[in-house]
Enzyme design. Structure first.
Site, short mmCIF file in Angstrom:
data_model
loop_
_atom_site.label_atom_id
_atom_site.label_comp_id
_atom_site.label_asym_id
_atom_site.label_seq_id
_atom_site.Cartn_x
_atom_site.Cartn_y
_atom_site.Cartn_z
N PRO A 62 0.78 -1.24 0.00
CA PRO A 62 0.00 0.00 0.00
C PRO A 62 0.81 1.29 0.00
O PRO A 62 0.25 2.36 -0.15
CB PRO A 62 -0.82 -0.12 1.29
CG PRO A 62 0.05 -0.94 2.19
CD PRO A 62 0.71 -1.95 1.29
N ASP A 99 5.20 1.99 -10.91
CA ASP A 99 3.97 2.77 -10.91
C ASP A 99 4.08 3.93 -9.92
O ASP A 99 4.88 3.88 -8.97
CB ASP A 99 2.78 1.90 -10.47
CG ASP A 99 2.17 1.14 -11.64
OD1 ASP A 99 2.49 1.48 -12.79
OD2 ASP A 99 1.38 0.21 -11.38
N LYS A 105 5.74 7.93 -17.38
CA LYS A 105 6.49 8.76 -18.32
C LYS A 105 6.98 7.98 -19.54
O LYS A 105 7.78 8.49 -20.32
CB LYS A 105 7.66 9.42 -17.60
CG LYS A 105 7.22 10.39 -16.51
CD LYS A 105 8.39 11.07 -15.83
CE LYS A 105 7.91 12.04 -14.76
NZ LYS A 105 9.03 12.72 -14.07
N GLY A 164 1.75 -0.89 -7.19
CA GLY A 164 1.17 -0.67 -5.87
C GLY A 164 0.20 -1.77 -5.51
O GLY A 164 -0.42 -2.39 -6.38
#
Length: 410
Positions: free
Chosen positions: A177, A200, A222, A253
């Protein structure tokens, strides 16, 4: 003899007779490793702990339900003497010496011909630590060294370079998390061994600072998309780097398969013939509420919890969520990616029968230093989000467990 250190060696006991005297706590701790080594184990003891008895019932050891007698160590390769009878231990130790059987004694290490090291394992490597007898035997110090080495190998902080060629490929790693301590041990180790990390925005960013300088870190947000959709461009980047013979970690994540599009990446890699490992992560759907003091289930309050994506509104034709049915459930509803849609979500739930007074908690930046919790109800949550300037990422918890987490009582 006491002035010389023990000579370390690994015993290959598969199929070889091993005698354990005593069925107490010492045997209970040592037997699993002997069983794993494939030893032909004979336990001699009139009694045994329930765990040791279960090993005998399962056929993992042969239990002779009687005290030690002369001759029990005949033809043995290795012996562990751990009875509560000092006199019997002494006689058994003498028999071991006479038959040249390596013998460990739990009650008197100085009288033994072998010592049991503090051991641990990680990814096929066994770490065994012995304290030099000349410096005194301190089992706690030995165990602490063992633990430090094994933990370092498991979490990647102690990196041993691979001298054999590694198989290139991709690991989809769930980073948890946000708190860097909540990534799995395996995930952290794979990060430490990576050549390329494609991360991420919601991954545990603090871990990236620990990577060696040669590791190429790529922000997935990006990656140039050009004529590709964002996910397709990420898939292509994974494939491209893996085909260059690099070890690639896709750091995501939460968990790769909980709204993480991990399966899409796995399928793309499979079609390209790229080997892929999936490392589960701690999902924010349960860990973030927990970090904010909210149990997603609680006896007498909620017997189930449901996790849904709120990235599209209930009235959006793309939505796959049956919101009217969710409104009828009495358990906990956890909404991910729903901060900007929470007003319409709340209206829909109330319109289909959910009480407007149902407690709601929004936990922003859960498990990180910036974590904050904002409480509301279904009737007030839309206005509260605006007034309190709640921003994503935030986990939204709807249900009576919110009150439990706030007061400690139902």
């Amino acid at each position: 003899m006491a002035e010389h250190p023990a000579y370390p060696v690994g015993l290959r006991l598969t199929g070889r007779r091993t005698v354990v005297l005593g069925g107490g706590q010492v045997a209970q701790r040592r037997l699993p490793a002997l069983i794993a080594a494939g030893a032909d184990i004979h336990l001699v003891s009139p009694e045994a702990t329930p765990s040791v008895e279960a090993m005998a019932d399962a056929g993992e050891i042969t239990w002779h339900r009687r005290p030690y007698t002369e001759g029990d160590l005949a033809d043995a390769w290795y012996a562990l003497i751990a009875t509560s009878d000092t006199e019997a231990n002494t006689r058994a130790s003498a028999e071991a010496e006479a038959h040249r059987v390596w013998c460990v004694r739990s009650d008197d290490a100085d009288a033994a011909t072998a010592w049991t090291p503090a051991t641990g394992s990680s990814e096929g490597v066994t770490v065994a630590v012995l304290t030099s007898r000349a410096r005194g035997r301190d089992p706690r110090h030995t165990a602490a060294i063992r633990d430090a080495v094994v933990e370092g190998l498991r979490d990647g902080t102690l990196v041993a370079p691979h001298h054999r060629t590694r198989t290139p490929g991709v690991a989809l790693v769930g980073g948890g998390p946000g708190d860097p301590d909540l990534i799995t041990v395996r995930g952290r180790r794979l990060l430490a061994e990576a050549d390329v990390v494609i991360a991420d925005r919601l991954g545990p960013r603090d871990l990236l600072a620990e990577l060696p300088p040669h590791v190429e870190v790529i922000d997935a947000a990006k990656i140039p998309y050009g004529r590709f959709m964002a996910q397709e461009a990420i898939n292509n980047a994974l494939i491209e780097h893996a085909r260059q013979g690099k070890s690639v970690v896709r750091l995501k994540g939460g968990d790769p398969y909980v709204f993480g599009r991990g399966m899409e990446e796995l399928q793309a890699l499979a079609e390209a013939g790229i080997p892929c490992t999936v490392v589960p992560g701690i999902s924010s759907s349960i860990s973030v509420p927990g970090a904010a003091g909210i149990p997603v289930t609680h006896r007498g309050v909620a017997h189930e919890f449901t996790v849904v994506s709120g990235h599209v509104a209930p009235d959006d034709e793309r939505s796959l969520v049956d919101w009217p049915s969710l409104a009828k459930l009495t358990g906990t509803l956890v909404v991910l990616m729903g901060v900007d849609k929470i007003g319409r979500i709340a209206e829909t739930l109330v319109a289909h029968g959910k009480s407007p007074d149902t407690p709601v908690a929004l936990v922003q930046e859960g498990t990180t230093a910036a974590q904050r919790r904002v409480d509301a109800t279904l009737a007030t949550v839309a206005a509260t989000v605006v007034a309190q300037d709640v921003k994503p990422p935030a986990v939204i918890v709807i249900g009576e467990v919110v009150a439990v987490g706030r007061t400690g009582t139902a």
